[in-house]
Design an enzyme around this catalytic site. Structure first.
Site, PDB file in Angstrom:
ATOM      1  N   THR A 178       0.837  -1.202   0.000  1.00  0.00           N
ATOM      2  CA  THR A 178       0.000   0.000   0.000  1.00  0.00           C
ATOM      3  C   THR A 178       0.868   1.246   0.000  1.00  0.00           C
ATOM      4  O   THR A 178       1.801   1.350   0.800  1.00  0.00           O
ATOM      5  CB  THR A 178      -0.917  -0.024   1.245  1.00  0.00           C
ATOM      6  OG1 THR A 178      -1.866  -1.059   1.047  1.00  0.00           O
ATOM      7  CG2 THR A 178      -1.634   1.298   1.451  1.00  0.00           C
ATOM      8  N   GLY A 207       8.931  -7.481  -0.281  1.00  0.00           N
ATOM      9  CA  GLY A 207       8.238  -6.206  -0.137  1.00  0.00           C
ATOM     10  C   GLY A 207       9.187  -5.029  -0.039  1.00  0.00           C
ATOM     11  O   GLY A 207       9.569  -4.421  -1.044  1.00  0.00           O
ATOM     12  N   ARG A 208       9.591  -4.699   1.205  1.00  0.00           N
ATOM     13  CA  ARG A 208      10.379  -3.487   1.429  1.00  0.00           C
ATOM     14  C   ARG A 208      11.650  -3.407   0.587  1.00  0.00           C
ATOM     15  O   ARG A 208      11.958  -2.322   0.054  1.00  0.00           O
ATOM     16  CB  ARG A 208      10.650  -3.336   2.933  1.00  0.00           C
ATOM     17  CG  ARG A 208       9.380  -2.942   3.689  1.00  0.00           C
ATOM     18  CD  ARG A 208       9.473  -3.191   5.171  1.00  0.00           C
ATOM     19  NE  ARG A 208       9.427  -4.636   5.454  1.00  0.00           N
ATOM     20  CZ  ARG A 208       9.388  -5.158   6.674  1.00  0.00           C
ATOM     21  NH1 ARG A 208       9.410  -4.355   7.720  1.00  0.00           N
ATOM     22  NH2 ARG A 208       9.340  -6.468   6.848  1.00  0.00           N
ATOM     23  N   TYR A 225      -8.119  -7.590   8.003  1.00  0.00           N
ATOM     24  CA  TYR A 225      -9.163  -6.924   7.225  1.00  0.00           C
ATOM     25  C   TYR A 225     -10.400  -7.830   7.107  1.00  0.00           C
ATOM     26  O   TYR A 225     -10.474  -8.863   7.765  1.00  0.00           O
ATOM     27  CB  TYR A 225      -8.593  -6.484   5.868  1.00  0.00           C
ATOM     28  CG  TYR A 225      -7.446  -5.507   6.052  1.00  0.00           C
ATOM     29  CD1 TYR A 225      -7.647  -4.305   6.742  1.00  0.00           C
ATOM     30  CD2 TYR A 225      -6.154  -5.786   5.610  1.00  0.00           C
ATOM     31  CE1 TYR A 225      -6.606  -3.410   6.963  1.00  0.00           C
ATOM     32  CE2 TYR A 225      -5.103  -4.895   5.823  1.00  0.00           C
ATOM     33  CZ  TYR A 225      -5.332  -3.703   6.502  1.00  0.00           C
ATOM     34  OH  TYR A 225      -4.314  -2.825   6.734  1.00  0.00           O
ATOM     35  N   ALA A 241      -2.912  -3.239  -2.193  1.00  0.00           N
ATOM     36  CA  ALA A 241      -4.299  -3.592  -1.918  1.00  0.00           C
ATOM     37  C   ALA A 241      -5.221  -2.560  -2.559  1.00  0.00           C
ATOM     38  O   ALA A 241      -4.996  -1.358  -2.452  1.00  0.00           O
ATOM     39  CB  ALA A 241      -4.522  -3.674  -0.417  1.00  0.00           C
ATOM     40  N   HIS A 243      -7.456 -10.502  -0.792  1.00  0.00           N
ATOM     41  CA  HIS A 243      -6.782 -10.125   0.460  1.00  0.00           C
ATOM     42  C   HIS A 243      -7.577 -10.692   1.641  1.00  0.00           C
ATOM     43  O   HIS A 243      -8.546 -10.097   2.092  1.00  0.00           O
ATOM     44  CB  HIS A 243      -6.686  -8.607   0.540  1.00  0.00           C
ATOM     45  CG  HIS A 243      -5.705  -8.096   1.557  1.00  0.00           C
ATOM     46  ND1 HIS A 243      -5.230  -8.877   2.586  1.00  0.00           N
ATOM     47  CD2 HIS A 243      -5.093  -6.888   1.690  1.00  0.00           C
ATOM     48  CE1 HIS A 243      -4.371  -8.155   3.315  1.00  0.00           C
ATOM     49  NE2 HIS A 243      -4.271  -6.948   2.793  1.00  0.00           N
ATOM     50  N   GLY A 244      -7.135 -11.838   2.103  1.00  0.00           N
ATOM     51  CA  GLY A 244      -7.803 -12.467   3.245  1.00  0.00           C
ATOM     52  C   GLY A 244      -6.959 -12.364   4.505  1.00  0.00           C
ATOM     53  O   GLY A 244      -7.139 -13.143   5.435  1.00  0.00           O
ATOM     54  N   ALA A 245      -6.028 -11.390   4.535  1.00  0.00           N
ATOM     55  CA  ALA A 245      -5.015 -11.345   5.602  1.00  0.00           C
ATOM     56  C   ALA A 245      -5.091 -10.067   6.425  1.00  0.00           C
ATOM     57  O   ALA A 245      -5.955  -9.220   6.243  1.00  0.00           O
ATOM     58  CB  ALA A 245      -3.628 -11.464   4.960  1.00  0.00           C
TER      59      ALA A 245
HETATM   60  C1  FNR Z   1       2.662  -3.829   3.395  1.00  0.00           C
HETATM   61  N1  FNR Z   1       2.067  -5.089   3.383  1.00  0.00           N
HETATM   62  C2  FNR Z   1       0.868  -5.263   2.723  1.00  0.00           C
HETATM   63  N2  FNR Z   1       0.270  -6.488   2.692  1.00  0.00           N
HETATM   64  C3  FNR Z   1      -0.864  -6.691   1.971  1.00  0.00           C
HETATM   65  O1  FNR Z   1      -1.367  -7.807   1.931  1.00  0.00           O
HETATM   66  N3  FNR Z   1      -1.413  -5.665   1.262  1.00  0.00           N
HETATM   67  C4  FNR Z   1      -0.909  -4.414   1.266  1.00  0.00           C
HETATM   68  O2  FNR Z   1      -1.425  -3.524   0.595  1.00  0.00           O
HETATM   69  C5  FNR Z   1       0.254  -4.186   2.057  1.00  0.00           C
HETATM   70  N4  FNR Z   1       0.809  -2.953   2.161  1.00  0.00           N
HETATM   71  C6  FNR Z   1       2.014  -2.756   2.777  1.00  0.00           C
HETATM   72  C7  FNR Z   1       2.608  -1.500   2.746  1.00  0.00           C
HETATM   73  C8  FNR Z   1       3.858  -1.320   3.293  1.00  0.00           C
HETATM   74  C9  FNR Z   1       4.477   0.024   3.223  1.00  0.00           C
HETATM   75  C10 FNR Z   1       4.528  -2.397   3.901  1.00  0.00           C
HETATM   76  C11 FNR Z   1       5.899  -2.229   4.462  1.00  0.00           C
HETATM   77  C12 FNR Z   1       3.932  -3.619   3.948  1.00  0.00           C
HETATM   78  C13 FNR Z   1       2.812  -6.270   3.849  1.00  0.00           C
HETATM   79  C14 FNR Z   1       3.770  -6.771   2.751  1.00  0.00           C
HETATM   80  O3  FNR Z   1       3.065  -7.315   1.646  1.00  0.00           O
HETATM   81  C15 FNR Z   1       4.770  -7.852   3.244  1.00  0.00           C
HETATM   82  O4  FNR Z   1       4.044  -8.930   3.776  1.00  0.00           O
HETATM   83  C16 FNR Z   1       5.725  -7.300   4.292  1.00  0.00           C
HETATM   84  O5  FNR Z   1       6.264  -6.064   3.888  1.00  0.00           O
HETATM   85  C17 FNR Z   1       6.863  -8.274   4.591  1.00  0.00           C
HETATM   86  O6  FNR Z   1       7.697  -8.463   3.487  1.00  0.00           O
HETATM   87  P1  FNR Z   1       9.163  -7.749   3.414  1.00  0.00           P
HETATM   88  O7  FNR Z   1       8.904  -6.274   3.287  1.00  0.00           O
HETATM   89  O8  FNR Z   1       9.864  -8.074   4.680  1.00  0.00           O
HETATM   90  O9  FNR Z   1       9.813  -8.360   2.205  1.00  0.00           O
HETATM   91  C1  8K6 Z   2      -2.162  -2.825   4.164  1.00  0.00           C
HETATM   92  C2  8K6 Z   2      -2.335  -1.560   4.832  1.00  0.00           C
HETATM   93  C3  8K6 Z   2      -1.222  -0.674   4.715  1.00  0.00           C
HETATM   94  C4  8K6 Z   2      -0.589  -0.416   5.949  1.00  0.00           C
HETATM   95  C5  8K6 Z   2       0.740   0.068   5.742  1.00  0.00           C
HETATM   96  C6  8K6 Z   2       1.613  -0.461   6.764  1.00  0.00           C
HETATM   97  C7  8K6 Z   2       2.894   0.242   6.703  1.00  0.00           C
HETATM   98  C8  8K6 Z   2       3.824  -0.245   7.711  1.00  0.00           C
HETATM   99  C9  8K6 Z   2       5.198   0.103   7.359  1.00  0.00           C
HETATM  100  C10 8K6 Z   2       6.155  -0.167   8.446  1.00  0.00           C
HETATM  101  C11 8K6 Z   2       6.616  -1.556   8.488  1.00  0.00           C
HETATM  102  C12 8K6 Z   2       7.109  -1.932   9.817  1.00  0.00           C
HETATM  103  C13 8K6 Z   2       7.014  -3.380  10.085  1.00  0.00           C
HETATM  104  C14 8K6 Z   2       6.513  -3.684  11.425  1.00  0.00           C
HETATM  105  C15 8K6 Z   2       5.568  -4.805  11.434  1.00  0.00           C
HETATM  106  C16 8K6 Z   2       4.539  -4.660  12.473  1.00  0.00           C
HETATM  107  C17 8K6 Z   2       3.259  -5.202  12.044  1.00  0.00           C
HETATM  108  C18 8K6 Z   2       2.138  -4.614  12.768  1.00  0.00           C
END
Ligand code: FNR
Ligand code: 8K6
Length: 347
Positions: free
Chosen positions: A27, A316-317, A178, A58, A173-175
């Site tokens: 996101t 992801g990141r 949400y 998402a 998106h079942g995770a």
């Molecule tokens: C996410 N993640 C996430 N998951 C999901 O199912 N739909 C989404 O839209 C998002 N959005 C999102 C935004 C941001 C900024 C972060 C950091 C994470 C979770 C993501 O898909 C993933 O599971 C985690 O980031 C862990 O993977 P990495 O980043 O460690 O490779």
């Molecule tokens: C899917 C909705 C989008 C929400 C964005 C989440 C952004 C989080 C970015 C920071 C990542 C830090 C990881 C810590 C994990 C904690 C999980 C609650």
């Protein structure tokens, strides 16, 4: 023999991926005010077309699914046309892309739409909308069975719209706490009808959505993301495991494109899952194609896949920080480390 993560992987008879590295759904809150993807988003995704499959951020299936500012939608023709530009650019660069279909349930906020906040039960979450701290969450309305029917139908409609927008498939998106996940966990679901109380009933909504989406776009283009261990907008309950013990074999029968665990760090273990991690628990209950995710490096993902812990990896990141992640790991080049400040801009 060791598996080469950068070699092609046949997902099924319809879809072949050029490698096993997926872009995780991320996101970014950068769609325009009509929730239409922008030209910056076209370029952002096109830059990442070297991954085997891009999973979109998402994308909400209808207005009351929104819980964050400027998250894209797939319910107006303008949004469909906006996404078509994204998928055309990804395809032109040789990539493939699934749309992640989203409804946030009880973490929706009426700031973004007119009408009720719907959830399985009238149980709210504490806190406020990220990036909009003045908006505190409200107690949702328990969805009626008519509400549930329309939600299921709207997931299928969004899947059809995704096809029209040129996506190669959809990930439901079942995770992450949400709407669909809220039905699957006791903390958020205290319904007394056919959607609550038992593992079979609590799995019903997830399976109805999955089945109607499959009817709309086919099983080979349908995937699902799940969070068996509650960790985000939700708390664990020791009874949750039984729900997923029922759900996973049911999903296996559907022969999905893949199943994907939703987690930030896959070394996290869950008491409610008898001490297992997300991927360990999913692997034990599901024999189809499984995508691992959560703080993996290319090296640790390779090791996990070679040890049969899962079949594909979502990153992801590191892909936010490195649009050219694939060529960098292929050439053994150093990656730029991710930092949260990078979320301010689409690069
Ligand atoms: C996410 N993640 C996430 N998951 C999901 O199912 N739909 C989404 O839209 C998002 N959005 C999102 C935004 C941001 C900024 C972060 C950091 C994470 C979770 C993501 O898909 C993933 O599971 C985690 O980031 C862990 O993977 P990495 O980043 O460690 O490779
Ligand atoms: C899917 C909705 C989008 C929400 C964005 C989440 C952004 C989080 C970015 C920071 C990542 C830090 C990881 C810590 C994990 C904690 C999980 C609650």
């Amino acid at each position: 023999m060791t598996t080469d993560l950068l070699a092609p992987f046949k997902l099924n008879n319809t879809i072949e991926l050029k490698n096993r590295v997926l872009m995780a759904p991320l996101t970014r809150c950068m769609a325009d005010d009509n929730l239409v993807p922008t030209q910056d988003m076209v370029e952002y995704y096109a830059r990442r077309a070297e991954t085997g499959l891009i999973i979109s951020e998402a994308t909400i299936i209808r207005p009351d699914g929104q819980g964050y500012p400027n998250t894209p939608g797939l319910f107006t023709s303008e949004q469909i046309q906006g996404w078509k530009k994204v998928t055309d650019a990804v395809h032109a660069n040789g990539g493939k892309m699934f749309a992640q279909l989203w409804h946030v349930g009880r973490v929706a906020h009426p700031h973004f739409f007119d009408g009720d906040v719907l959830a399985p039960s009238a149980i709210g979450v504490e806190g406020s909308v990220p990036r909009m701290r003045e908006l505190t969450y409200i107690t949702p309305k328990a969805a009626t069975t008519d509400d549930i029917k329309s939600l299921v139908a709207d997931f299928a409609k969004a899947a059809e719209n995704a096809m029209e927008a040129g996506f190669d498939g959809v990930e439901i998106h079942g995770a992450n706490g949400y709407l669909i996940d809220q039905f699957l966990h006791y903390e958020a679901n205290v319904r007394e009808d056919e959607y609550g109380q038992t593992s079979e009933n609590m799995s019903r909504f997830a399976l109805e959505v999955t089945d109607t989406v499959i009817a709309a776009v086919g099983n080979e283009r349908t995937a699902l993301r799940l969070t068996p261990g509650a960790y985000f907008n939700m708390s664990e309950d020791s009874r949750d495991k039984a729900v997923f013990d029922y759900l996973l074999p049911e999903l296996e029968k559907r022969d999905l494109a893949y199943l994907h665990g939703g987690i930030f760090d896959d070394s996290t273990t869950f008491e409610s899952l008898e001490g297992k991690t997300t991927s360990e628990f999913l692997r034990a209950g599901y024999k189809g194609t499984l995508v691992g995710v959560g703080s993996y490096s290319f090296e640790s993902a390779k090791e996990a896949i070679n040890n049969a812990k899962f079949d594909l990896i979502a990153i992801g990141r590191p892909l936010i920080a490195n649009p050219d992640y694939i060529s960098k790991v292929a050439n053994g080049e150093e990656l730029v480390p991710y930092s949260d400040e990078m979320l301010a801009q689409l690069k």
